[in-house]
Structures are given as C-alpha cells and as structure tokens.
Design an enzyme around this catalytic site. Structure first.
Site, PDB file in Angstrom:
ATOM      1  N   TYR A 104       0.832  -1.217   0.000  1.00  0.00           N
ATOM      2  CA  TYR A 104       0.000   0.000   0.000  1.00  0.00           C
ATOM      3  C   TYR A 104       0.863   1.263   0.000  1.00  0.00           C
ATOM      4  CZ  TYR A 104      -4.590   2.142   0.379  1.00  0.00           C
ATOM      5  OH  TYR A 104      -5.740   2.845   0.115  1.00  0.00           O
ATOM      6  N   LEU A 106     -10.474  -0.522 -10.545  1.00  0.00           N
ATOM      7  CA  LEU A 106      -9.326   0.017 -11.294  1.00  0.00           C
ATOM      8  C   LEU A 106      -8.238   0.489 -10.343  1.00  0.00           C
ATOM      9  CD1 LEU A 106     -10.558   2.372 -14.168  1.00  0.00           C
ATOM     10  CD2 LEU A 106      -9.206   0.272 -14.346  1.00  0.00           C
ATOM     11  N   LYS A 136      -3.781   8.019   3.086  1.00  0.00           N
ATOM     12  CA  LYS A 136      -5.016   7.677   3.817  1.00  0.00           C
ATOM     13  C   LYS A 136      -4.938   8.144   5.268  1.00  0.00           C
ATOM     14  CE  LYS A 136      -7.384   5.780   0.473  1.00  0.00           C
ATOM     15  NZ  LYS A 136      -8.352   6.627  -0.241  1.00  0.00           N
TER      16      LYS A 136
HETATM   17  O1  0WD Z   1     -10.103  -2.079  -2.387  1.00  0.00           O
HETATM   18  C1  0WD Z   1     -10.475  -0.991  -2.796  1.00  0.00           C
HETATM   19  N1  0WD Z   1     -10.834  -0.796  -4.035  1.00  0.00           N
HETATM   20  C2  0WD Z   1     -10.551   0.153  -1.824  1.00  0.00           C
HETATM   21  C3  0WD Z   1     -10.668   1.439  -2.272  1.00  0.00           C
HETATM   22  C4  0WD Z   1     -10.478  -0.171  -0.381  1.00  0.00           C
HETATM   23  C5  0WD Z   1     -10.606   0.975   0.467  1.00  0.00           C
HETATM   24  C6  0WD Z   1     -10.708   2.249  -0.026  1.00  0.00           C
HETATM   25  N2  0WD Z   1     -10.719   2.474  -1.373  1.00  0.00           N
HETATM   26  C7  0WD Z   1     -10.826   3.854  -1.846  1.00  0.00           C
HETATM   27  C8  0WD Z   1      -9.800   4.299  -2.854  1.00  0.00           C
HETATM   28  O2  0WD Z   1      -8.562   4.586  -2.255  1.00  0.00           O
HETATM   29  C9  0WD Z   1     -10.491   5.562  -3.366  1.00  0.00           C
HETATM   30  O3  0WD Z   1     -10.323   6.624  -2.444  1.00  0.00           O
HETATM   31  O4  0WD Z   1     -12.053   4.034  -2.498  1.00  0.00           O
HETATM   32  C10 0WD Z   1     -11.961   5.149  -3.367  1.00  0.00           C
HETATM   33  C11 0WD Z   1     -12.504   4.749  -4.724  1.00  0.00           C
HETATM   34  O5  0WD Z   1     -11.663   3.801  -5.308  1.00  0.00           O
HETATM   35  P1  0WD Z   1     -12.139   2.592  -6.223  1.00  0.00           P
HETATM   36  O6  0WD Z   1     -13.597   2.576  -6.374  1.00  0.00           O
HETATM   37  O7  0WD Z   1     -11.413   1.394  -5.724  1.00  0.00           O
HETATM   38  O8  0WD Z   1     -11.417   2.934  -7.602  1.00  0.00           O
HETATM   39  P2  0WD Z   1     -11.854   3.561  -9.010  1.00  0.00           P
HETATM   40  O9  0WD Z   1     -13.051   2.893  -9.532  1.00  0.00           O
HETATM   41  O10 0WD Z   1     -10.602   3.524  -9.866  1.00  0.00           O
HETATM   42  O11 0WD Z   1     -12.189   5.072  -8.662  1.00  0.00           O
HETATM   43  C12 0WD Z   1     -11.235   6.041  -8.283  1.00  0.00           C
HETATM   44  C13 0WD Z   1     -11.476   7.230  -9.161  1.00  0.00           C
HETATM   45  C14 0WD Z   1     -10.739   7.349 -10.483  1.00  0.00           C
HETATM   46  O12 0WD Z   1     -10.721   6.342 -11.236  1.00  0.00           O
HETATM   47  P3  0WD Z   1      -9.443   6.094 -12.242  1.00  0.00           P
HETATM   48  O13 0WD Z   1      -9.266   4.625 -12.095  1.00  0.00           O
HETATM   49  O14 0WD Z   1      -9.941   6.557 -13.555  1.00  0.00           O
HETATM   50  O15 0WD Z   1      -8.235   6.876 -11.732  1.00  0.00           O
HETATM   51  O16 0WD Z   1     -10.979   8.433  -8.661  1.00  0.00           O
HETATM   52  C15 0WD Z   1     -11.186   9.393  -9.694  1.00  0.00           C
HETATM   53  C16 0WD Z   1     -11.347   8.645 -10.980  1.00  0.00           C
HETATM   54  O17 0WD Z   1     -12.674   8.614 -11.381  1.00  0.00           O
HETATM   55  N3  0WD Z   1     -10.076  10.302  -9.874  1.00  0.00           N
HETATM   56  C17 0WD Z   1     -10.264  11.624 -10.013  1.00  0.00           C
HETATM   57  N4  0WD Z   1     -11.403  12.374 -10.019  1.00  0.00           N
HETATM   58  C18 0WD Z   1     -11.257  13.688 -10.213  1.00  0.00           C
HETATM   59  N5  0WD Z   1     -10.078  14.293 -10.384  1.00  0.00           N
HETATM   60  C19 0WD Z   1      -8.994  12.176 -10.193  1.00  0.00           C
HETATM   61  C20 0WD Z   1      -8.918  13.577 -10.388  1.00  0.00           C
HETATM   62  N6  0WD Z   1      -7.762  14.224 -10.559  1.00  0.00           N
HETATM   63  N7  0WD Z   1      -8.070  11.168 -10.171  1.00  0.00           N
HETATM   64  C21 0WD Z   1      -8.750  10.037  -9.966  1.00  0.00           C
END
Ligand code: 0WD
Length: 269
Positions: free
Chosen positions: A156, A195, A163
């Site tokens: 991580y 993703l 975080k």
């Molecule tokens: O296991 C997991 N997936 C966990 C995720 C466990 C615990 C927490 N999280 C958190 C992540 O750290 C994040 O804060 O949950 C949140 C959402 O993550 P996610 O649903 O796992 O991932 P994803 O579907 O990729 O969404 C994150 C999104 C980005 O997606 P991409 O993959 O295209 O980077 O964050 C957005 C974007 O849509 N994002 C932004 N939005 C606006 N401005 C930017 C930006 N500059 N950069 C990324």
C-alpha cells in the site's frame, strides 16, 4: 418511499461499474435519492461514466478534475443549478503515480508524493468547502479510506500515508463544518477489485488474507460497502461525524493472525 426520498447529492469518483462510488450510488438511488455525477475530463472518461448514468436518468453529469479549483467550483455550481441545494456528497477519489506506489515508501519521489496528496487528500478539503456552499440546511459528506493508513499493509506504500492524512482531514473537516450541521465521515472498506485497487497490488491475495484472518472469515462484498456508505450519508447516521467506519468483516480489530494460525501451521498460508 425510501430514506433518501427528496434528497439530492453529488457523487465524485465513478470510473466504471466496479467503482465503489457506483456501488454506493446504486444504494442511494434505490432509496429514492436524486444523484448527480462527475467524471474525469475527456470524451473517453465521459463515455465510460455516461454508460452508467444515462440508463438511470441521472440529471447531471459534469467534468471535474479535483486538481483544479475552478473545476470543483464549477461542478458544484452546476449541481446547485440542477438541484437547488445538496443533502449529501460522496468523495471516492484517490490517485498516485504508479512508480511511486509500486516502490517502497522510502523511495517515493517528491513530485509523486505531492500529486498523490493533492488528488487523494486535498481534494476532500476543496470538495467539502464547495459542498458547504450548497448545504444551507446541513448535509453529509463521505469519503473512502483504507486500513493501510492506520497500519502498514504490504504494497500500500505511499497511499497508506495519504489515507492517514485523509483520516485526519475527516476529523478536522468534521470540526470545522459541524456548526453548519454538515457531517464528514469515512468508510474504511476492505479490499475490492476496482481500477484503483489494481495499482496497489494483488487484490486476490489481500482478499484471501481477509478470509483467513477476519472474525467473519470472509472478505466484504461490494454491496456491503454500498449499503454502509449509503447509511453514513443518510439521516440514520445523524449523530455521527468525524468517524472512520470500518466495513471490513472486522479485520481491523485483529492483533494476531487469529484462526489463520491453523492454516499457517498446515502450510496453506
Ligand atoms: O479495495 C479498494 N478498491 C478500496 C478502495 C479499499 C478501500 C478504499 N478504497 C478507496 C480508494 O482509495 C479511493 O479513495 O475508495 C476510493 C474509490 O476507489 P475505487 O472505487 O477502488 O477505484 P476507481 O473505480 O478507480 O475510482 C477512483 C477514481 C478514479 O478512477 P481512475 O481509475 O480513472 O483513476 O478516482 C477518480 C477517478 O474517477 N479520480 C479523479 N477524479 C477527479 N479528479 C482524479 C482527479 N484528478 N483522479 C482520480
């Protein structure tokens, strides 16, 4: 009538149908919420998110790069025009340059650190500040965090430090916005294949660890994070602010490998 009937809000961080933001948004909509969405600027990103939001008749889909103050302000202005005021905002955003997250924390670059902190932590500050402009009667803001900010989780790396800063931001923002009746909380989710998760290592291995160690002897389901997120954004959680709610089958309470000791002895782990 659902618990979100008449409630309106903005969801930031849907990338595709695997996104945690989408799981929470689906629960909000099931409960009667009107939801607007943001997407990362660009036709490709818009198309990806629109594929999800058009079929549900979302009233609003706006571009927003959280690294740009003017993008965030404009997205909230558009939400204000569409909905009048807002009751809830979901911030589900994180990013770190791949080389800086794949390397040991001790080796990450200054530029990578700044970018990751900006997108993964400061974004909550600027989002909360803008959300408050459209929450005259109070509201609820939720972000997503991970246990890797509390303890060292292999792989991580730098995101764990982000975080930790995000968790602290939740507390300070809860204090600052409390007088405006705006709650600020986080859900700390167990590992889910998305993703973003693909950047931080082997999701299957991490999921297997949760099955072996957590009190519930399984990893969480995407839907469970959806429901808990919806709960934190709802009036059912009206007395909760500055909180990090662990939705992880209890993994975070363990101080030893627990029942996994047997698997380790048997050479299965
Ligand atoms: O296991 C997991 N997936 C966990 C995720 C466990 C615990 C927490 N999280 C958190 C992540 O750290 C994040 O804060 O949950 C949140 C959402 O993550 P996610 O649903 O796992 O991932 P994803 O579907 O990729 O969404 C994150 C999104 C980005 O997606 P991409 O993959 O295209 O980077 O964050 C957005 C974007 O849509 N994002 C932004 N939005 C606006 N401005 C930017 C930006 N500059 N950069 C990324």
């Amino acid at each position: 009538m659902g618990i979100f009937s008449g409630k309106k809000g903005l969801v930031l961080g849907v990338a595709n149908d695997y996104s945690i933001a989408w799981a929470i948004a689906q629960k909000l909509i099931e409960q009667g919420a009107e939801v607007g969405f943001t997407h990362l600027p660009g036709d490709k990103m818009e198309r990806r998110v629109r594929k999800l939001t058009d079929p549900i008749g979302a009233k609003l889909l706006v571009p927003c790069d959280v690294q740009k103050d003017e993008d965030v302000a404009a997205a909230f202005d558009r939400a204000g025009e569409a909905f009048g005021s807002l009751d809830f905002v979901l911030h589900s955003i994180a990013f770190a340059p791949i080389n800086d997250i794949k390397c040991p924390y001790a080796e990450c670059s200054r530029e990578g650190f700044k970018t990751a902190m900006d997108i993964s932590v400061y974004s909550l500050v600027i989002v909360a500040r803008n959300a408050a402009r459209y929450m005259p009667n109070g509201g609820s803001i939720l972000t997503l965090t991970y246990f890797g900010g509390e303890r060292v989780v292999q792989g991580y790396n730098m995101m764990g430090v982000c975080k930790a800063a995000l968790d602290a931001s939740v507390k300070y923002l809860a204090y600052d916005l409390g007088p405006k009746k705006i709650r600020v909380n986080a859900v700390s989710a167990g590992p889910i294949k998305t993703l973003a998760a693909s950047a931080v290592g082997d999701a299957d291995a991490l999921g297997g660890l949760y099955e072996a160690v957590s009190p519930l002897q399984r990893n969480i389901e995407r839907e469970e994070v959806g429901s808990s997120g919806m709960f934190m954004l709802s009036d059912l959680a009206s007395g909760i602010t500055g909180e990090v709610l662990h939705v992880d089958c209890g993994y975070n309470v363990m101080g030893s490998p627990g029942r996994a000791v047997e698997a380790i002895k048997a050479g299965k782990l």
